[in-house]
Design a protein around this motif. Structure first.
Motif, mmCIF file in Angstrom:
data_model
loop_
_atom_site.group_PDB
_atom_site.id
_atom_site.type_symbol
_atom_site.label_atom_id
_atom_site.label_comp_id
_atom_site.label_asym_id
_atom_site.label_seq_id
_atom_site.Cartn_x
_atom_site.Cartn_y
_atom_site.Cartn_z
ATOM 1 N N PHE B 17 0.942 -1.158 -0.068
ATOM 2 C CA PHE B 17 -0.022 -0.017 0.013
ATOM 3 C C PHE B 17 0.893 1.200 0.030
ATOM 4 O O PHE B 17 0.389 2.467 -0.349
ATOM 5 C CB PHE B 17 -0.686 -0.197 1.383
ATOM 6 N N PRO B 20 2.330 2.640 -3.874
ATOM 7 C CA PRO B 20 1.580 3.627 -4.912
ATOM 8 C C PRO B 20 1.716 5.222 -4.462
ATOM 9 O O PRO B 20 1.976 6.113 -5.225
ATOM 10 C CB PRO B 20 0.125 3.254 -4.767
ATOM 11 N N LEU B 21 1.754 5.354 -3.128
ATOM 12 C CA LEU B 21 1.747 6.741 -2.401
ATOM 13 C C LEU B 21 3.140 7.100 -2.763
ATOM 14 O O LEU B 21 3.300 8.196 -3.114
ATOM 15 C CB LEU B 21 1.563 6.529 -1.047
ATOM 16 N N ALA C 74 -4.852 3.514 -1.320
ATOM 17 C CA ALA C 74 -3.544 3.188 -0.420
ATOM 18 C C ALA C 74 -3.712 3.728 0.998
ATOM 19 O O ALA C 74 -3.373 3.026 1.905
ATOM 20 C CB ALA C 74 -2.371 3.782 -1.138
ATOM 21 N N ILE C 75 -4.071 4.889 1.040
ATOM 22 C CA ILE C 75 -4.400 5.538 2.585
ATOM 23 C C ILE C 75 -5.181 4.468 3.116
ATOM 24 O O ILE C 75 -4.966 4.266 4.583
ATOM 25 C CB ILE C 75 -4.838 6.928 2.433
ATOM 26 N N GLY C 77 -5.770 1.394 2.940
ATOM 27 C CA GLY C 77 -5.042 0.082 3.196
ATOM 28 C C GLY C 77 -4.140 0.048 4.396
ATOM 29 O O GLY C 77 -4.024 -0.534 5.130
ATOM 30 N N ILE C 78 -3.139 1.528 4.247
ATOM 31 C CA ILE C 78 -2.237 1.630 5.329
ATOM 32 C C ILE C 78 -3.137 1.744 6.578
ATOM 33 O O ILE C 78 -2.414 1.105 7.709
ATOM 34 C CB ILE C 78 -1.306 2.852 4.856
ATOM 35 N N ILE C 81 -4.027 -1.452 8.280
ATOM 36 C CA ILE C 81 -2.947 -2.143 8.816
ATOM 37 C C ILE C 81 -2.194 -1.743 9.848
ATOM 38 O O ILE C 81 -1.865 -2.365 10.863
ATOM 39 C CB ILE C 81 -1.778 -2.414 7.693
#
Lengths: 85, 634, 147, 111
Positions: B17, B20-21, C74-75, C77-78, C81
């Motif tokens: 994750f 991509p950032l 993505a944010i 997902g992070i 986690i």
């Protein structure tokens, strides 16, 4: 609380509806009609999930089956062809 | 509680994750995170193995979300369960993908899409989760993470028709297999009310039911499809070549192995103790032997070098499955049973190393030449000496040439299969003969005369990023070949012991009676030597059958002579050779005569690989039905 | 084919959009109390956004940058986690906020209960909305025939 | 009992559809029908007669239906929608490269 017999009848109708819509969707030559039939099947399915005391799954199935995946299929049909030869 | 089991998965997912950032900030930063996560993971898994071995290989149970797995009287939490076999697989998965990750920094330079890193890391996380998990729910989730990211990676180059077609077929077959697996999990849950594998094994031991057997049939059919075993292997030869070469290395090296691992875990740890699995074991041996024949034979008839490697993967995985099937059958000579399992697990490791190495180095060649046709690779060994050396070393390893690791594991398997059943033994030898023909063409092509394409392109060895992983894998291959004791004693034997003692897998359960003993367990004997045992009579029989096969093929071969033309491009330089016009090949010549001899068989097989998705789906359903009828109903 | 629907459809879609979004957010934020959760609410929200897509024509999809969606995904997902890793003192996914009474630790049944679960629902919802929307946008923009 | 029968009928119907329909989109639809059958089977397995939904808020005792199959079905639905979106986007790509969705035309890779 509905009686057991009534619940059986309702379930029977819903399940028969699920089966018939699925059958119709797969036999139909018009892909757009099948996609809409699948949406109907998903709605009935989510009703059945609700009857089986699974409200979480019912919401998910309604949103996914009737909303997102129908739209995806319709988009795919628009980009390709409507009729199954 | 030690957190090592989950750490690897968390590292992969976080990096997946993050990339991509970070990619937007700076590409190199994303690459750094990608490399850091993939390279640190083998270390974590090594620590896990050390922890396991220091505790005499007692399985580690890690509970997610609570201190222990017990909520009420039975385990309800999701658990990871790591025994020697899981840790062995985890080490293979993480190390090979570390090498591939290093390679892909250089290789994917042009494609350089940020999605690639995310999908790569998700694929790794899925595979690692599959091998470490201790319950079927998690297994299904991680299986789907693995499958979905591999579908996406096969179809990564969407602008090529090949990738699209292969991805489509792979995806539809794989999804049907996943549905079959899900239904089987549902049946098991309905039967026993738990999805923890140890608990399922315990329940099945005490109340074996027909429904559970049907469920096992579905799980096996599904996982054998994911493992690319005949007759459900057809997607593999399309999908593996279509992916970018780094992904092919992962798919052929790891993804199919993880499918085989899951099938083995379910068959051994859950179902092995309950009932007589003789019929099932034979079924597995038969599909494994069929894979050996079909995969290795068809590999010899490909012009596309990556397709050759993909078919050869089917054949080599066939060896692994045959070995696993032999050990599943009760009443086999325990020495043979143990040698088969040792050989199968060691071959799994070796094939992962060798196939990753082959796909990476072949990828470098394909990258620089722009074609995958063997016929145009004539004489590339002079221009790319390092890469070609790695390709040929890998080819020798897969054939099973003595100084390399492939030899050791194949030798164990020859012995085990020979003692088990001489015909299966002869098939194992025959498979090697077929793969020798397949890879022999690479020797001709790469060391032969320079083709015009090679002269035009004047390819060069790849840079440091790409060379280091190739050399690393080649070194591992040579090391395991010269000193097989290190991996066999250190990793393979504990893994085999874990597989053969399902009692220890369930021993952490709070149930009466403590450790289970299996009726199918071979009696404990002297530990077998690395190279097995020597039983002259059996080996003479195998030798005789092999000679009979050889003579049969020889007699079938064409007796005439043949003028060199289109068909031998691959063995000369790839171009139409005016100078060689006069050269004539006799019918006894190895390659052409062999090709003539098996032509009818190959043509029949090629007709079966018709490319028709419906036929492929039919084979999957057919395998499922056969498994249910033969085993579920019994 | 590229004609958008009539003004009526647009207006009705805009009107219903409000309800769909409110309902989606309700499902996400009450995930720990009532049926539903991050995924269900996320799909409902995504369906709302897709309704916009259908009503206003597919060129609408170009206005939302693809990068924003992938960042949000993505944010999500992070965050998920990280929340799961908070439990590393005990075990991965251990709900430390609730067990140690750190936050969202009111009695079961109150809105601020459930520890890390509501936060996890939020991050999953974010991920699902962004993921499905970006997938659909990619699909609808594919081929570039509507312009 | 009816539920189980319907579930198996849906699975069979989906598999038959995958085997006998030639259009790729139809095959994908058949796949989702088979998936729906699997979901129905799981939910039916978790159902306890007279049970209530597995939600703690407002729980007044009595049997609850089994929450684990529901969690499994939710996961499977997530997976199903991912696969569907990817499959349809691949189908669009197939159409672009091949100009048809007939699987018997999709046979360039063989042998």
């Amino acid at each position: 609380m509905i009686s057991v017999a009534a619940q059986m009848v309702i379930q029977g109708i819903v399940l028969a509806g699920i089966f018939l819509t699925a059958l119709y969707a797969l036999l139909q030559k018009d892909l757009l009609a099948s996609a809409l039939m699948l949406a109907a099947m998903s709605l009935l399915m989510s009703l059945e999930f609700y009857l089986l005391q699974a409200p979480d799954v019912a919401i998910a199935e309604a949103a996914v089956g009737a909303g997102v995946s129908t739209l995806v299929l319709v988009l795919g049909i628009r980009k390709t062809g409507r009729w199954e030869e | 509680m030690s957190h090592l089991p989950i750490c690897g998965i968390v590292v992969y997912l976080t990096a997946a994750f993050l990339t991509p950032l970070l990619y937007k900030a700076h590409r190199r930063v994303a690459e750094g995170v990608f490399l850091a996560s993939t390279l640190s993971n083998p270390v974590l898994q090594t620590l896990l193995i050390l922890e396991l071995s220091s505790n005499s290989w007692k399985p580690i149970v890690y509970t997610l979300g609570a201190a222990g797995p017990y909520e009420w009287t039975y385990p309800i939490r999701i658990v990871l369960e790591v025994d020697a076999l899981s840790a062995f697989m985890a080490l293979i998965v993480t190390s090979i993908s570390a090498a591939v990750a290093l390679f892909s920094i250089g290789y994917m330079e042009e494609d350089g899409l940020q999605k690639y890193y995310t999908l790569f890391l998700l694929l790794d996380a899925g595979m690692l989760g599959m091998v470490l998990t201790g319950d079927l729910f998690n297994l299904y989730v991680f299986l789907e993470i693995t499958s979905i990211s591999s579908y996406a990676l096969v179809a990564f180059r969407k602008h090529q028709w090949e990738a699209v077609e292969a991805g489509m077929k792979y995806m539809i077959m794989g999804s049907l297999a996943s549905t079959i697996i899900l239904v089987s999990i549902a049946l098991l849950y309905g039967e026993y009310g738990t999805l923890t594998m140890a608990q399922l094994g315990w329940q099945y031991r005490h109340h074996p039911t027909g429904m559970a057997r049907v469920a096992l049939a579905g799980l096996l059919a599904g996982f054998l499809m994911k493992g690319g075993i005949v007759p459900v292997h057809m997607w593999l030869a399309d999908a593996h070549p279509a992916a970018p070469s780094t992904i092919s290395a992962l798919l052929s090296g790891l993804v199919i192995k993880v499918g085989i691992y899951s099938a083995a875990r379910i068959a051994y740890s859950v179902f092995w103790m309950g009932t007589d699995v003789r019929l099932l074991g034979w079924l597995v041996v038969v599909v494994g032997a069929a894979s050996i024949i079909v995969g290795n034979l068809l590999a010899g008839f490909q012009r596309d070098i990556k397709r050759l490697l993909a078919y050869s993967s089917i054949g080599q995985v066939g060896y692994v499955v045959t070995g696993l099937g032999i050990a599943l059958i009760p009443g086999v000579n325990p020495e043979a049973s143990r040698a088969a399992l040792d050989g199968a697990l060691f071959h799994l490791l070796n094939h992962a190393v060798l196939k990753a190495m082959l796909f990476l180095s072949v990828g470098a060649i394909v990258h620089s030449l722009g074609t995958r046709d063997i016929g145009y690779m004539g004489g590339i060994a002079k221009r790319m000496p390092l890469t070609s050396a790695v390709v040929l070393l890998g080819a020798m390893g897969i054939i099973g040439a003595p100084p390399l690791n492939g030899f050791v594991s194949k030798w164990m398997l020859y012995e085990a299969t020979a003692i088990f059943n001489p015909i299966i033994g002869a098939i194992a030898v025959l498979g090697t003969a077929f793969s020798t023909v397949a890879y022999g063409r690479l020797f001709y092509a790469l060391l032969g005369r320079e083709s015009r394409l090679v002269a035009d392109r004047s390819p060069r060895d790849p840079g440091l990023w790409m060379s280091v992983p190739m050399i690393f894998l080649a070194a591992a291959s040579v090391l395991f070949g010269i000193l097989p004791r290190i991996p066999v004693v250190g990793l393979v034997r504990p893994a085999r012991a874990a597989l053969l003692s399902p009692g220890s897998y369930t021993s952490w359960l709070k149930v009466a009676g403590g450790i289970l003993s299996s009726p199918n367990l071979p009696p404990a004997g002297q530990p077998i030597s690395v190279f097995g045992s020597w039983v002259p009579a059996v080996f003479l029989l195998v030798f005789a059958i092999s000679i009979a096969f050889f003579l049969l093929i020889r007699n079938l071969s064409a007796s005439g002579v043949r003028t060199v033309g289109e068909g031998v491009k691959a063995f000369l330089s790839g171009e139409d050779e005016r100078d060689f016009e006069a050269l004539q090949l006799p019918g006894t010549s190895v390659v052409w005569g062999f090709a003539e001899a098996v032509k009818s068989l190959v043509n029949a097989l090629k007709r079966e690989h018709s490319g028709d998705l419906t036929v492929y789906l039919f084979w999957l359903i057919f395998l499922y039905a056969v498994l249910i009828l033969l085993w579920g109903g019994a | 084919m590229t004609r958008t629907f009539s003004r009526i459809v647009e207006t009705v879609a805009d009107f219903f959009l409000i309800f769909i979004i409110v309902f989606g957010i309700y499902i996400i934020t009450h995930g720990h109390l009532t049926p539903g959760g991050g995924f269900q609410g996320g799909v409902v929200l995504a369906a709302g956004i897709l309704l916009l897509l259908v009503a206003h024509g597919f060129s609408f999809a170009r206005k939302i940058p693809e990068e924003l969606l992938s960042d949000l995904e993505a944010i999500g997902g992070i965050a998920f986690i990280l929340l799961a890793s908070l439990g590393f003192g005990q075990s991965f996914f251990y709900n430390i906020l609730w067990h140690e009474k750190l936050a969202f630790a009111e009695q079961v049944g109150r809105f601020f209960s459930g520890g890390a679960i509501p936060l996890m629902n939020l991050s999953v919802g974010l991920k699902v909305v962004a993921g499905i929307t970006s997938g659909m946008f990619a699909l609808s923009l594919f081929g570039g025939e509507e312009s | 009992m009816m539920v189980y029968l319907t579930a198996f009928a849906l699975i069979m119907l989906g598999i038959a559809g995958m085997l006998f329909r030639r259009n790729l989109l139809k095959i994908i639809m058949a796949l989702s029908v088979a998936d729906s059958g699997a979901y129905l089977l799981l939910i039916a397995i978790g159902y306890r007669s007279g049970g209530t939904a597995p939600i703690l808020t407002g729980y007044e005792g009595g049997p609850m239906v089994d929450p684990l199959p529901q969690a499994l079905v939710l996961t499977a639905i997530v997976i199903g929608v991912c696969v569907l979106i990817m499959a349809v986007s691949l189908v669009v790509n197939v159409y672009r490269h091949y100009g048809t969705l007939d699987v018997s035309e999709l046979r360039r890779l063989r042998g």
